[in-house]
Design a protein around this motif. Structure first.
Motif, mmCIF file in Angstrom:
data_model
loop_
_atom_site.group_PDB
_atom_site.id
_atom_site.type_symbol
_atom_site.label_atom_id
_atom_site.label_comp_id
_atom_site.label_asym_id
_atom_site.label_seq_id
_atom_site.Cartn_x
_atom_site.Cartn_y
_atom_site.Cartn_z
ATOM 1 N N GLY A 174 -4.286 31.920 28.954
ATOM 2 C CA GLY A 174 -4.715 31.227 27.114
ATOM 3 C C GLY A 174 -4.779 31.598 25.845
ATOM 4 O O GLY A 174 -5.187 33.323 26.188
ATOM 5 N N ASN B 107 -1.467 23.045 28.428
ATOM 6 C CA ASN B 107 -2.586 21.701 29.433
ATOM 7 C C ASN B 107 -1.547 21.289 30.551
ATOM 8 O O ASN B 107 -2.018 20.346 30.860
ATOM 9 C CB ASN B 107 -3.026 21.407 28.904
ATOM 10 C CG ASN B 107 -4.113 22.806 28.132
ATOM 11 O OD1 ASN B 107 -3.126 23.629 27.632
ATOM 12 N ND2 ASN B 107 -5.114 22.727 27.897
ATOM 13 N N GLU C 23 -11.781 24.457 28.939
ATOM 14 C CA GLU C 23 -11.445 22.898 29.215
ATOM 15 C C GLU C 23 -12.073 22.962 30.919
ATOM 16 O O GLU C 23 -11.587 22.082 31.480
ATOM 17 C CB GLU C 23 -10.571 22.201 28.351
ATOM 18 C CG GLU C 23 -10.727 22.264 27.001
ATOM 19 C CD GLU C 23 -9.963 21.471 26.751
ATOM 20 O OE1 GLU C 23 -8.399 21.502 27.185
ATOM 21 O OE2 GLU C 23 -10.060 21.046 25.263
ATOM 22 N N GLY D 226 -3.640 26.164 21.667
ATOM 23 C CA GLY D 226 -4.091 25.467 23.293
ATOM 24 C C GLY D 226 -4.256 23.853 22.120
ATOM 25 O O GLY D 226 -3.933 23.547 20.847
ATOM 26 N N ASN D 227 -5.283 23.342 22.963
ATOM 27 C CA ASN D 227 -5.760 22.466 22.409
ATOM 28 C C ASN D 227 -6.821 22.238 20.469
ATOM 29 O O ASN D 227 -6.755 21.295 20.108
ATOM 30 C CB ASN D 227 -6.630 21.141 23.129
ATOM 31 C CG ASN D 227 -5.964 20.587 24.107
ATOM 32 O OD1 ASN D 227 -4.866 20.494 23.689
ATOM 33 N ND2 ASN D 227 -6.297 20.146 25.338
ATOM 34 N N CYS E 75 -6.807 28.240 30.092
ATOM 35 C CA CYS E 75 -5.990 27.592 29.146
ATOM 36 C C CYS E 75 -5.541 26.706 29.626
ATOM 37 O O CYS E 75 -4.775 25.340 30.241
ATOM 38 C CB CYS E 75 -4.557 28.264 30.798
ATOM 39 S SG CYS E 75 -4.902 28.703 32.101
ATOM 40 N N GLY E 76 -6.751 25.645 29.780
ATOM 41 C CA GLY E 76 -7.103 24.037 29.317
ATOM 42 C C GLY E 76 -7.062 23.906 30.879
ATOM 43 O O GLY E 76 -7.086 23.889 31.868
ATOM 44 N N PHE F 59 -8.337 15.865 27.494
ATOM 45 C CA PHE F 59 -8.659 16.701 28.118
ATOM 46 C C PHE F 59 -9.011 16.156 29.243
ATOM 47 O O PHE F 59 -10.172 15.089 29.406
ATOM 48 C CB PHE F 59 -9.197 17.846 27.736
ATOM 49 C CG PHE F 59 -11.151 18.036 27.295
ATOM 50 C CD1 PHE F 59 -12.028 18.053 28.272
ATOM 51 C CD2 PHE F 59 -10.968 17.463 25.967
ATOM 52 C CE1 PHE F 59 -13.050 18.308 27.873
ATOM 53 C CE2 PHE F 59 -12.168 17.509 25.819
ATOM 54 C CZ PHE F 59 -13.378 17.486 26.863
#
Length: 508
Positions: free
Chosen positions: A15, A244, A462, A47-48, A215-216, A433
């Motif tokens: 991630g 994700n 997450e 990512g997010n 990595c979510g 998430f």
């Protein structure tokens, strides 16, 4: 084509968002420089975290503690802003209250107690913070006051955070391999021994003794959403990254990791009805619509279905996406009149918005696609009669200006919908998430189903389960990622350094 990754690395971070890069930086500080692998191409990195507004909740007892984090406080800030205080006790109260006392107390202790020190550490890494005046404060009687426990944001929001984190990673010599997806973990009698990855259609194994999963969750995976969150969640829009897909969680479970947390729960908000299926970095978080406490929200029948003023936006927005998903057609309209139009957040003014306008309520109703006009007009009339206009409206506090006698009350910030022009915004559910994930201890080590740490496996962000349930205090996500990311990096580095020492001792 040359592979973007070596065949071996002491630590592999999976991630490349806030939690992952914080983990990589913390490990690098010890002299163990990790390899970071990122499933996304470089243009979609982060990512997010890249899709957020950059709000970060942390505890501070006074202005001096607040100033440990903020880049600088101008004389104007000191004069015009009431920074107040957000103590650890208040942070604990908010966290346990909104999660209905379901959050793991040890993880909560880490998040709250380390929040300020972690943001101060990030500042030393080159991350810049500023007072969150635009979204988390209103100016009343000439002074800004924060209203929802979040007084800090990253300069430049989520994109700014990612740019600054990557600049820090570059200074630390951290290598990032893009378009490199983890497909599994390998173990031997000593614990983690490798990461299976895929790049350009080719699969390889990177030998390693430490993996940090950051990595979510599984919010981008429609099948997993339907399996764990329930019916119709496969149809929800995704606020952030399309990458994700739950592979970090699934890979860990496959080697015996313990699942933890609220697997049927998630962070989900009101999101523009016609937003794309996944997040758009050019728009960021602007598809969200979070000024609903100052208006009313109606479904396809034209009926209100939730208490828009139950609490400050920071304590309701993450659960109201689920309520919208449960409505007929999985949509709702937020309705405001001219009295409160100046309070609407900037996200209501973007070009990419689903909006209706009318100089009369009848004209507005005609523009609200999918809504029963007669039902809507009845709802507004009944609501207007129920507003407690004898109580003063104040957006900075829970003012108690509610309604009387309604089956679905509005507890605070109730105003009649009576002054034209009228506007309405169409929203659906946008998932941010998921709350279910992996069980970790206070060293950010992933535990197995027997409750013992899996040697060499760490997690942050997450995919850590047990911290949030049902709901979420706004601004806690990035802070959690940073706190647990830093811990995971330090713990993984200690694991590697101990292994080095063991090899040296064996060789003597």
């Amino acid at each position: 084509m040359d592979a973007p990754w070596p065949n071996e690395a002491e630590i592999v971070v999976v991630g490349a968002g806030n939690a992952a890069i914080c983990a990589a930086l913390a490990a690098a500080e010890t002299g163990v420089v990790p390899l970071v692998i990122e499933a996304a191409p470089e243009a979609e990195r982060g990512g997010n975290s890249a899709y957020t507004a950059g709000a970060m909740r942390f505890a501070y007892a006074d202005l001096d503690e607040y100033a440990e984090v903020i880049d600088e406080l101008s004389e104007t800030d000191r004069r015009d802003v009431d920074f107040g205080r957000y103590t650890e006790d208040r942070f604990f109260d908010d966290l346990f209250r909104v999660t209905e006392n379901r959050c793991d107390p040890d993880l909560a202790e880490m998040l709250v107690r380390r929040s300020r020190a972690t943001l101060a550490w990030m500042r030393r890494q080159g991350i810049r913070f500023q007072p969150s005046l635009g979204r988390q404060a209103f100016k009343v009687n000439g002074k800004f006051r924060f209203w929802g426990g979040v007084a800090c944001e990253v300069v430049g929001g989520g994109p700014g955070l990612i740019d600054m984190l990557y600049a820090a990673a570059g200074r630390a010599g951290i290598r990032i391999a893009y378009e490199t997806r983890m497909v599994g973990l390998e173990t031997d009698d000593e614990g983690i021994c490798g990461v299976r990855i895929e790049h350009g259609g080719r699969r390889r194994t990177i030998r390693t003794r430490a993996v940090i999963l950051a990595c979510g969750g599984f919010e981008s995976n429609a099948e997993m959403r339907a399996r764990y969150l329930g019916p119709d969640w496969d149809l929800a829009k995704v606020r952030g990254t399309r990458f994700n897909n739950g592979e970090g969680i699934s890979s860990a479970l496959a080697i015996g990791a313990m699942p933890a947390g609220h697997w049927s729960g998630c962070h989900a908000v009101g999101w523009d009805l016609n937003a794309p299926a996944f997040g758009d970095l050019a728009i960021g978080d602007q598809f969200q619509k979070h000024s609903y406490p100052f208006g009313i929200m109606v479904n396809a029948r034209g009926e209100r279905f939730l208490d828009e003023g139950a609490d400050f936006r920071n304590y309701t927005y993450a659960k109201y996406g689920r309520e919208i998903l449960m409505q007929p057609g999985m949509f709702a309209w937020q309705v405001f009149d001219a009295k409160v139009s100046h309070l609407l957040r900037d996200e209501y003014r973007i070009r990419e918005v689903t909006k209706a306008r009318g100089d009369t309520l009848e004209e507005l109703a005609a523009g609200m696609e999918g809504v029963n006009a007669e039902g809507f007009l009845r709802t507004v009339a009944t609501f207007n009669e129920a507003v407690r206009e004898d109580i003063t409206f104040d957006p900075n506090v829970k003012d108690g200006r509610g309604t009387a006698g309604l089956a679905v009350p509005k507890s605070n910030w109730a105003n009649t919908i009576a002054e034209p022009p009228f506007v309405a915004y169409a929203v659906t559910c946008g998932i941010t998430f998921t709350f279910g994930g992996l069980k970790v201890n206070t060293e950010a080590m992933v535990e197995n189903v027997a409750g013992a740490p899996i040697p060499g496996l760490f997690a942050a962000g997450e995919l850590v389960g047990g911290l949030f349930a049902f709901n979420y205090p706004g601004g806690s996500g990035l802070t959690s990622g940073a706190v647990f990311g830093r811990q995971a990096g330090e713990s993984a580095a200690r694991h590697i350094l101990a292994a080095r020492e063991g090899r040296r001792s064996a060789a003597q």
